[in-house]
Design a protein around this motif. Structure first.
Motif, PDB file in Angstrom:
ATOM      1  N   SER A 101       0.845  -1.201   0.000  1.00  0.00           N
ATOM      2  CA  SER A 101       0.000   0.000   0.000  1.00  0.00           C
ATOM      3  C   SER A 101       0.874   1.242   0.000  1.00  0.00           C
ATOM      4  CB  SER A 101      -0.901   0.036   1.237  1.00  0.00           C
ATOM      5  OG  SER A 101      -0.118   0.262   2.398  1.00  0.00           O
ATOM      6  N   GLY A 102       0.229   2.379  -0.203  1.00  0.00           N
ATOM      7  CA  GLY A 102       0.944   3.648  -0.190  1.00  0.00           C
ATOM      8  C   GLY A 102       1.506   3.976   1.188  1.00  0.00           C
ATOM      9  N   ALA A 103       0.691   3.771   2.207  1.00  0.00           N
ATOM     10  CA  ALA A 103       1.161   4.069   3.566  1.00  0.00           C
ATOM     11  C   ALA A 103       2.390   3.226   3.904  1.00  0.00           C
ATOM     12  CB  ALA A 103       0.037   3.803   4.570  1.00  0.00           C
ATOM     13  N   ASN A 106       5.456   4.526   2.241  1.00  0.00           N
ATOM     14  CA  ASN A 106       5.969   5.702   2.939  1.00  0.00           C
ATOM     15  C   ASN A 106       6.651   5.330   4.257  1.00  0.00           C
ATOM     16  OD1 ASN A 106       5.254   7.516   0.948  1.00  0.00           O
ATOM     17  ND2 ASN A 106       3.214   7.893   1.801  1.00  0.00           N
ATOM     18  N   PHE A 136      -0.815  14.609   2.401  1.00  0.00           N
ATOM     19  CA  PHE A 136      -1.411  13.345   2.855  1.00  0.00           C
ATOM     20  C   PHE A 136      -0.443  12.203   2.561  1.00  0.00           C
ATOM     21  CE2 PHE A 136      -3.803   9.411   2.427  1.00  0.00           C
ATOM     22  CZ  PHE A 136      -4.445   9.401   3.659  1.00  0.00           C
ATOM     23  N   HIS A 137      -0.092  11.437   3.600  1.00  0.00           N
ATOM     24  CA  HIS A 137       0.889  10.371   3.403  1.00  0.00           C
ATOM     25  C   HIS A 137       0.424   8.999   3.875  1.00  0.00           C
ATOM     26  CE1 HIS A 137       3.736  13.223   1.858  1.00  0.00           C
ATOM     27  NE2 HIS A 137       3.680  13.956   2.951  1.00  0.00           N
ATOM     28  N   GLY A 138      -0.807   8.878   4.395  1.00  0.00           N
ATOM     29  CA  GLY A 138      -1.299   7.551   4.758  1.00  0.00           C
ATOM     30  C   GLY A 138      -1.926   7.511   6.132  1.00  0.00           C
ATOM     31  N   GLU A 189       4.696  15.688  -1.754  1.00  0.00           N
ATOM     32  CA  GLU A 189       3.962  15.281  -2.964  1.00  0.00           C
ATOM     33  C   GLU A 189       4.165  16.406  -3.975  1.00  0.00           C
ATOM     34  OE1 GLU A 189      -0.416  14.252  -1.625  1.00  0.00           O
ATOM     35  OE2 GLU A 189       0.621  15.400  -0.104  1.00  0.00           O
ATOM     36  N   GLU A 194      -4.947  14.530  -2.074  1.00  0.00           N
ATOM     37  CA  GLU A 194      -6.065  14.605  -1.132  1.00  0.00           C
ATOM     38  C   GLU A 194      -6.231  16.036  -0.631  1.00  0.00           C
ATOM     39  OE1 GLU A 194      -7.892  11.755  -0.697  1.00  0.00           O
ATOM     40  OE2 GLU A 194      -6.445  10.952  -2.128  1.00  0.00           O
ATOM     41  N   ASP A 222       6.614  11.393  -2.359  1.00  0.00           N
ATOM     42  CA  ASP A 222       5.455  10.519  -2.264  1.00  0.00           C
ATOM     43  C   ASP A 222       4.706  10.621  -3.591  1.00  0.00           C
ATOM     44  OD1 ASP A 222       2.974   9.388  -1.909  1.00  0.00           O
ATOM     45  OD2 ASP A 222       2.628  10.226   0.086  1.00  0.00           O
ATOM     46  N   VAL A 224       2.694   8.264  -4.642  1.00  0.00           N
ATOM     47  CA  VAL A 224       1.654   7.238  -4.551  1.00  0.00           C
ATOM     48  C   VAL A 224       0.482   7.575  -5.471  1.00  0.00           C
ATOM     49  CG1 VAL A 224      -0.100   6.298  -2.980  1.00  0.00           C
ATOM     50  CG2 VAL A 224       2.290   6.434  -2.249  1.00  0.00           C
ATOM     51  N   GLN A 225       0.120   8.861  -5.544  1.00  0.00           N
ATOM     52  CA  GLN A 225      -0.987   9.275  -6.416  1.00  0.00           C
ATOM     53  C   GLN A 225      -0.483   9.832  -7.750  1.00  0.00           C
ATOM     54  OE1 GLN A 225      -5.031  12.019  -5.963  1.00  0.00           O
ATOM     55  NE2 GLN A 225      -4.207  10.990  -4.195  1.00  0.00           N
TER      56      GLN A 225
HETATM   57  C1  LIG Z   1      -3.513   7.380  -1.247  1.00  0.00           C
HETATM   58  C2  LIG Z   1      -2.253   8.012  -0.784  1.00  0.00           C
HETATM   59  C3  LIG Z   1      -1.480   7.459   0.250  1.00  0.00           C
HETATM   60  C4  LIG Z   1      -1.932   6.255   1.030  1.00  0.00           C
HETATM   61  O1  LIG Z   1      -2.004   5.117   0.253  1.00  0.00           O
HETATM   62  P1  LIG Z   1      -2.737   3.795   0.822  1.00  0.00           P
HETATM   63  O2  LIG Z   1      -2.540   2.782  -0.243  1.00  0.00           O
HETATM   64  O3  LIG Z   1      -4.167   4.169   1.038  1.00  0.00           O
HETATM   65  O4  LIG Z   1      -2.058   3.441   2.095  1.00  0.00           O
HETATM   66  C5  LIG Z   1      -0.279   8.053   0.550  1.00  0.00           C
HETATM   67  N1  LIG Z   1       0.153   9.141  -0.104  1.00  0.00           N
HETATM   68  C6  LIG Z   1      -0.559   9.716  -1.098  1.00  0.00           C
HETATM   69  C7  LIG Z   1      -0.018  10.911  -1.797  1.00  0.00           C
HETATM   70  C8  LIG Z   1      -1.791   9.179  -1.461  1.00  0.00           C
HETATM   71  O5  LIG Z   1      -2.522   9.760  -2.431  1.00  0.00           O
END
Ligand SMILES: *Cc1c(COP(=O)(O)O)cnc(C)c1O
Length: 388
Positions: A101-103, A106, A136-138, A189, A194, A222, A224-225
């Motif tokens: 997962s993203g969290a 991180n 937002f990081h998780g 980011e 978010e 980060d 993730v998105q």
């Molecule tokens: C969604 C998101 C996360 C968390 O990811 P999960 O898979 O829900 O744990 C972390 N950082 C960013 C920038 C995100 O958009």
């Protein structure tokens, strides 16, 4: 079974779900249990990067599930190594650690940054991490700490120590904080997702990277998105002409199955050694076989330039609507702020009219599948224009 009723009785209630039960889909078109059709501009929060049920992706994960679905990290297998090699080739990172997962990605990045600093400076007094306000990081205790929004710092005390927050785009504020000598890393980011789909300024990013490189402070991006084609480049860092020490990926990488990845540059690739980190499912063969298909397709030059064209089409179509105050974002990561209407009302009206959108703070947020067809795109935009 009445799914909505049973959900409320059996699933711990942490999600504000829309009153729709989705059943099946193809690319950016999805149907609910009653057969109602929706164009999907949300892609499961940026996860279904190739849309629903891309046939090559389905074929790859099905074949892998029929061959070897899991073997644990006590053994070697091909899919995670092939995926790491392609990530290395396409991003220039040195090595990758996979998680789910993203969290988690991180968390892994934060651990690498702290250990890098501890190994090199032999002190725990250089362990702080600066992140940005509105980030937002998780949702784990540590990534909540990293998240620069007070609303996330409730109930679950004590939170992980060692995080500070600076206003985005204020280079003096960031460098004043970092000059204390207590910091091992900055976490950011490139486009706060978010937080409202807000890109960082180019000058700010360049200055911050320069300052951190001079002071041996690592940069954790980060992505993730923003990563894996979402912004029209494979990584958003390419828009800024910078190379972070550590990049985290998740959402779009798996094409719909759970994966996280922590990518380390040359400086940080050897920080972890045996048993410093790990996770049972990390690098799962089925998930990695799917991610390999997603990464191969998305990293094609023509695919990425199409993403930019699709983004331009949406922005152009929305450009002459009086109710729209501002459109922000990068590539197919689009935020729309409105003059009078609330984002959540527009979301509900879109849903009734057969279009799925997201919100971020007060804005409408669009994260359509990167593979969305021109036809789906124009159908969705027509609904959105009508509702706005
Ligand atoms: C969604 C998101 C996360 C968390 O990811 P999960 O898979 O829900 O744990 C972390 N950082 C960013 C920038 C995100 O958009």
């Amino acid at each position: 079974m009445d799914i909505i009723k049973a959900d409320k009785e059996t699933i711990i209630n942490t999600y504000a779900r829309q009153p729709v039960v989705l059943k099946n889909g193809k690319n950016a078109t999805v149907f609910d249990e009653n057969g109602k059709k929706y164009i999907d501009f949300g892609s499961g929060i940026g996860v279904n990067s190739l849309g629903y049920c891309d046939s090559d992706w389905v074929e790859a994960i099905s074949a892998q599930a029929n061959t070897l679905q899991h073997c644990s990290n006590l053994y070697y297998s091909a899919p995670d190594v092939e995926l790491a090699a392609l990530l290395k080739e396409k991003t220039g990172c040195e090595k990758t650690l996979f998680c789910n997962s993203g969290a988690e990605a991180n968390e892994c990045a934060i651990k690498i940054a702290r250990k890098y600093s501890f190994d090199k400076y032999k002190t725990d007094k250089r362990s702080r991490i600066l992140s940005l306000k509105n980030s937002f990081h998780g949702r784990t205790i540590t990534t909540l700490s990293a998240t620069g929004q007070e609303v996330f710092h409730n109930y679950f005390f004590p939170f992980t120590e060692g995080f500070s927050y600076a206003d985005a785009n204020d280079i003096k504020q960031a460098t004043d904080i970092l000059l204390s000598g207590e910091y091992c890393a900055v976490m950011l980011e490139f486009v706060q997702g978010e937080g409202g789909v807000i890109p960082l300024d180019k000058e700010y990013v360049k200055s911050l990277f320069d300052f951190c490189a001079k002071n041996d402070i690592l940069i954790i991006a980060d992505e993730v998105q923003t990563g894996i084609g979402r912004t029209g480049k494979l990584l958003a860092a390419e828009h800024y002409g910078v190379f972070p020490n550590i990049t985290t990926l998740a959402k779009g990488l798996g094409g719909g199955l759970p994966i996280g990845a922590c990518l380390a540059d040359k400086k940080t690739a050897e920080v972890f050694s045996f048993s410093d980190h790990g996770t049972t499912y990390g690098g799962n063969p089925v998930v990695c076989a799917g991610a390999l298909v997603a990464l191969k397709k998305i990293s094609e030059e023509s695919f990425l330039s199409d993403v930019l064209k699709k983004a331009e089409y949406i922005k152009k179509e929305l450009s002459d609507i009086d109710e729209i105050k501002e459109i922000t974002g990068l590539g197919l990561m689009i935020g729309i702020s409105l003059k009078n209407k609330a984002g959540k009302d527009v979301l509900a009206d879109c849903l009734s009219s057969g279009l799925i959108v997201l919100t971020a703070k007060e804005k409408i947020r669009l994260l359509p599948p990167l593979s969305i067809s021109d036809d789906e795109l124009s159908q969705g935009v027509a609904i959105l224009k009508k509702i706005i």
